[in-house]
Design a protein around this motif. Structure first.
Motif, PDB file in Angstrom:
ATOM      1  N   ARG A  58       6.596   4.784 -48.842  1.00 27.43           N
ATOM      2  CA  ARG A  58       5.183   4.399 -48.755  1.00 27.43           C
ATOM      3  C   ARG A  58       4.991   2.948 -49.213  1.00 27.43           C
ATOM      4  O   ARG A  58       4.261   2.177 -48.571  1.00 27.43           O
ATOM      5  CB  ARG A  58       4.370   5.334 -49.636  1.00 27.43           C
ATOM      6  N   ALA A  59       5.643   2.567 -50.308  1.00 26.28           N
ATOM      7  CA  ALA A  59       5.500   1.199 -50.819  1.00 26.28           C
ATOM      8  C   ALA A  59       6.058   0.185 -49.834  1.00 26.28           C
ATOM      9  O   ALA A  59       5.459  -0.890 -49.626  1.00 26.28           O
ATOM     10  CB  ALA A  59       6.204   1.075 -52.168  1.00 26.28           C
ATOM     11  N   ALA A  60       7.178   0.511 -49.197  1.00 25.81           N
ATOM     12  CA  ALA A  60       7.766  -0.415 -48.226  1.00 25.81           C
ATOM     13  C   ALA A  60       6.862  -0.577 -47.011  1.00 25.81           C
ATOM     14  O   ALA A  60       6.692  -1.687 -46.488  1.00 25.81           O
ATOM     15  CB  ALA A  60       9.150   0.086 -47.808  1.00 25.81           C
ATOM     16  N   CYS A  61       6.272   0.534 -46.552  1.00 23.62           N
ATOM     17  CA  CYS A  61       5.356   0.441 -45.408  1.00 23.62           C
ATOM     18  C   CYS A  61       4.138  -0.408 -45.756  1.00 23.62           C
ATOM     19  O   CYS A  61       3.681  -1.223 -44.944  1.00 23.62           O
ATOM     20  CB  CYS A  61       4.923   1.841 -44.976  1.00 23.62           C
ATOM     21  N   ASP A  62       3.617  -0.222 -46.955  1.00 26.32           N
ATOM     22  CA  ASP A  62       2.458  -1.011 -47.371  1.00 26.32           C
ATOM     23  C   ASP A  62       2.805  -2.495 -47.468  1.00 26.32           C
ATOM     24  O   ASP A  62       2.033  -3.358 -47.033  1.00 26.32           O
ATOM     25  CB  ASP A  62       1.949  -0.510 -48.722  1.00 26.32           C
ATOM     26  N   GLU A  63       3.969  -2.771 -48.038  1.00 20.47           N
ATOM     27  CA  GLU A  63       4.357  -4.175 -48.230  1.00 20.47           C
ATOM     28  C   GLU A  63       4.529  -4.901 -46.904  1.00 20.47           C
ATOM     29  O   GLU A  63       4.160  -6.078 -46.775  1.00 20.47           O
ATOM     30  CB  GLU A  63       5.646  -4.254 -49.039  1.00 20.47           C
ATOM     31  N   HIS A  64       5.059  -4.200 -45.913  1.00 19.33           N
ATOM     32  CA  HIS A  64       5.384  -4.857 -44.651  1.00 19.33           C
ATOM     33  C   HIS A  64       4.373  -4.568 -43.550  1.00 19.33           C
ATOM     34  O   HIS A  64       4.551  -5.009 -42.412  1.00 19.33           O
ATOM     35  CB  HIS A  64       6.793  -4.462 -44.210  1.00 19.33           C
ATOM     36  N   GLY A  65       3.325  -3.808 -43.870  1.00 19.38           N
ATOM     37  CA  GLY A  65       2.248  -3.603 -42.924  1.00 19.38           C
ATOM     38  C   GLY A  65       2.595  -2.760 -41.722  1.00 19.38           C
ATOM     39  O   GLY A  65       2.270  -3.121 -40.584  1.00 19.38           O
ATOM     40  N   VAL A  66       3.268  -1.616 -41.947  1.00 15.81           N
ATOM     41  CA  VAL A  66       3.550  -0.677 -40.861  1.00 15.81           C
ATOM     42  C   VAL A  66       2.987   0.689 -41.240  1.00 15.81           C
ATOM     43  O   VAL A  66       2.782   0.996 -42.419  1.00 15.81           O
ATOM     44  CB  VAL A  66       5.067  -0.574 -40.553  1.00 15.81           C
ATOM     45  N   LEU A  67       2.730   1.515 -40.235  1.00 21.80           N
ATOM     46  CA  LEU A  67       2.209   2.858 -40.469  1.00 21.80           C
ATOM     47  C   LEU A  67       3.310   3.797 -40.943  1.00 21.80           C
ATOM     48  O   LEU A  67       4.503   3.567 -40.677  1.00 21.80           O
ATOM     49  CB  LEU A  67       1.575   3.409 -39.196  1.00 21.80           C
ATOM     50  N   LEU A  68       2.899   4.866 -41.604  1.00 22.17           N
ATOM     51  CA  LEU A  68       3.838   5.884 -42.083  1.00 22.17           C
ATOM     52  C   LEU A  68       3.423   7.242 -41.525  1.00 22.17           C
ATOM     53  O   LEU A  68       2.275   7.666 -41.670  1.00 22.17           O
ATOM     54  CB  LEU A  68       3.842   5.931 -43.610  1.00 22.17           C
ATOM     55  N   ILE A  69       4.384   7.919 -40.882  1.00 21.91           N
ATOM     56  CA  ILE A  69       4.189   9.267 -40.336  1.00 21.91           C
ATOM     57  C   ILE A  69       5.002  10.250 -41.172  1.00 21.91           C
ATOM     58  O   ILE A  69       6.199  10.049 -41.379  1.00 21.91           O
ATOM     59  CB  ILE A  69       4.643   9.345 -38.865  1.00 21.91           C
ATOM     60  N   ASP A  93      -0.049  10.813 -54.277  1.00 23.48           N
ATOM     61  CA  ASP A  93      -0.052   9.391 -54.607  1.00 23.48           C
ATOM     62  C   ASP A  93       0.731   8.539 -53.609  1.00 23.48           C
ATOM     63  O   ASP A  93       0.841   7.325 -53.793  1.00 23.48           O
ATOM     64  CB  ASP A  93       0.494   9.161 -56.014  1.00 23.48           C
ATOM     65  N   ALA A  94       1.265   9.154 -52.557  1.00 22.11           N
ATOM     66  CA  ALA A  94       1.959   8.397 -51.510  1.00 22.11           C
ATOM     67  C   ALA A  94       1.758   9.087 -50.172  1.00 22.11           C
ATOM     68  O   ALA A  94       2.707   9.500 -49.504  1.00 22.11           O
ATOM     69  CB  ALA A  94       3.451   8.271 -51.827  1.00 22.11           C
ATOM     70  N   PRO A  95       0.497   9.248 -49.738  1.00 23.09           N
ATOM     71  CA  PRO A  95       0.208   9.992 -48.510  1.00 23.09           C
ATOM     72  C   PRO A  95       0.561   9.178 -47.276  1.00 23.09           C
ATOM     73  O   PRO A  95       0.633   7.948 -47.324  1.00 23.09           O
ATOM     74  CB  PRO A  95      -1.300  10.233 -48.604  1.00 23.09           C
ATOM     75  N   PRO A  96       0.755   9.850 -46.152  1.00 28.68           N
ATOM     76  CA  PRO A  96       1.038   9.132 -44.904  1.00 28.68           C
ATOM     77  C   PRO A  96      -0.247   8.668 -44.228  1.00 28.68           C
ATOM     78  O   PRO A  96      -1.352   9.052 -44.622  1.00 28.68           O
ATOM     79  CB  PRO A  96       1.722  10.200 -44.057  1.00 28.68           C
ATOM     80  N   ASP A  97      -0.083   7.859 -43.194  1.00 25.49           N
ATOM     81  CA  ASP A  97      -1.207   7.485 -42.342  1.00 25.49           C
ATOM     82  C   ASP A  97      -1.444   8.526 -41.249  1.00 25.49           C
ATOM     83  O   ASP A  97      -2.565   8.687 -40.767  1.00 25.49           O
ATOM     84  CB  ASP A  97      -0.933   6.124 -41.693  1.00 25.49           C
TER      85      ASP A  97
END
Length: 424
Positions: A219-230, A250-254
């Motif tokens: 989740r943190a990596a997706c947030d840092e680099h601006g990509v969605l998480l499934i 505390d780390a939900p997906p999009d």
């Protein structure tokens, strides 16, 4: 009953496979065969039958719905079972997952998630069409879903030419793999639409577990680099890991995918649930910004009624407590397998128990389980149990004993050693 006429069976070499077992009924945790034998179901019909077969509350709900509205198209029309189910799911799921798109199978739920991710960026003026998936992950058999399934799982090597663009990474379990994921996302961030992961358990890829810290790192990596998480919770959703859902609050997906136990295993149904910010990208004055996907049997009222009844049971019956008891019992009763030569690991999470073998020979062990009156379907290098949550301790002991005995016999034959195990 002829078992093979006119049928094409899944994951089966029809030229050489033995005939399948004819089933005439099921109740609770037992499957009844045409010859009168009964098998204790150790895998919940591919992880779906969490409340057991023919739970009376689900049966009654489906019968009542059948008398009212068995089906209606879900374009321009809506019905109460679907609306009620969507509202209940939104309340249960973590984060801001607020829009539910229904379909009929887990693979399609993943396909919809992938399409949503690509179109999300297109609607925002960006062309992102690639995905990051993880080694040993499995997400389904349709073309998009298999594209984000690790070819090493052995399911889809023949279809490699038809994959959508993807990158495979190791799960970020430590500093080195987290750095590798960061590097991958940074290098290709303008191409990557989303990262997809099975939270806590990689199911058909070998029942491999990972911890919440791993999910938080993704989740943190997706947030840092601006990509969605499934998050693909098709296997893990609805209590299987010991929590109602494996995705951490505390780390939900999009975007989140559900199926299998959604209806308590009674009828086909799946859901792709999007967060509010993802959904917002599809709402505009432009018709072309809409999500152009519509399964014919989307939100089937019978299936929605079954799913609502299943959620009732999670509210009124002690399912998560039962899962905790199953976990404790399997930890005790599968532990003797650790002493066997050829066994590399024994692990349990929630209502998932796994005996890992050193070599991929597990499928050859299947007939030995049927001889013991249990339905256990090992694959690859694992022998595993995913029983219904309502299983009684005595039946669970029968399953665990069968696993220990079959693996012990295999170990003795392969290694030609005295068997050091006493089964529970």
């Amino acid at each position: 009953m002829t078992c093979i006429d006119a049928l094409w069976l899944p994951y089966t070499q029809m030229a050489t496979a033995p005939a399948p077992l004819p089933v005439v009924g099921a109740q609770g945790v037992r499957i009844r065969l045409a010859d009168g034998r009964e098998l204790i179901d150790g895998i919940s019909s591919w992880w779906t039958m969490c409340h057991g077969y023919r739970h009376p509350h689900i049966v009654a709900a489906v019968k009542a719905q059948l008398d009212t509205l068995p089906h209606v198209m879900f374009a321009g029309l809506v019905h109460e079972p679907a609306l009620k189910l969507a509202r209940r799911l939104v309340k249960l799921l973590p984060g801001t997952l607020e829009r539910v798109f229904f379909s009929e199978s887990g693979s399609v739920a993943v396909e919809v998630a992938l399409k949503i991710a690509v179109q999300y960026w297109r609607n925002r003026g960006e062309d992102r069409h690639a995905f990051v998936a993880f080694k040993d992950g499995y997400h389904g058999d349709t073309l998009g879903a298999l594209s984000v399934t690790d070819p090493g799982c052995g399911f889809h090597a023949a279809m490699s030419a038809y994959r959508v663009p993807q990158f495979f990474a190791a799960l970020p379990r430590d500093a080195a793999t987290r750095a590798a994921l960061d590097d991958l996302l940074e290098k290709h961030r303008l191409d990557i639409a989303a990262v997809i992961v099975e939270p806590r358990v990689q199911g058909a890829g070998g029942m491999r577990f990972h911890d919440l810290a791993t999910l938080r790192a993704i989740r943190a990596a997706c947030d840092e680099h601006g990509v969605l998480l499934i998050h693909d919770e098709i296997m893990t959703g609805f209590g299987r890991t010991g929590q109602m859902f494996a995705s951490p609050a505390d780390a939900p997906p999009d975007i989140l995918c559900l199926s299998k136990a959604l209806t308590g295993g009674t009828l086909p149904l799946a859901a792709t649930v999007a967060s509010d910010h993802v959904f917002a990208a599809f709402c505009s004055a432009r018709a072309e910004d809409a999500l152009m996907h519509g399964p014919t049997f989307m939100a089937n009222p019978l299936a929605c009624a079954a799913a609502n009844a299943s959620l009732d049971l999670f509210e009124t019956e002690p399912r998560l407590e039962q899962v905790a008891a199953i976990e404790a019992q399997m930890k005790r009763e599968l532990a003797p397998c650790r002493a066997l030569p050829g066994v590399s690991d024994v692990r349990v999470m929630g209502a998932i128990g796994v005996v890992q073998l050193e070599h991929p020979v597990a499928a050859a062990l299947r007939p030995a389980f049927i001889e013991r009156g249990v339905w256990v379907r090992p694959f690859g290098d694992i022998v595993y149990l995913t029983p219904p949550f309502v299983i009684e301790p005595a039946d669970l002991s029968t399953l665990a004993t069968a696993v220990c005995e079959v693996v012990a016999e295999w170990s003795k034959q392969v290694h030609r050693l005295p068997c050091p195990i006493s089964t529970p």
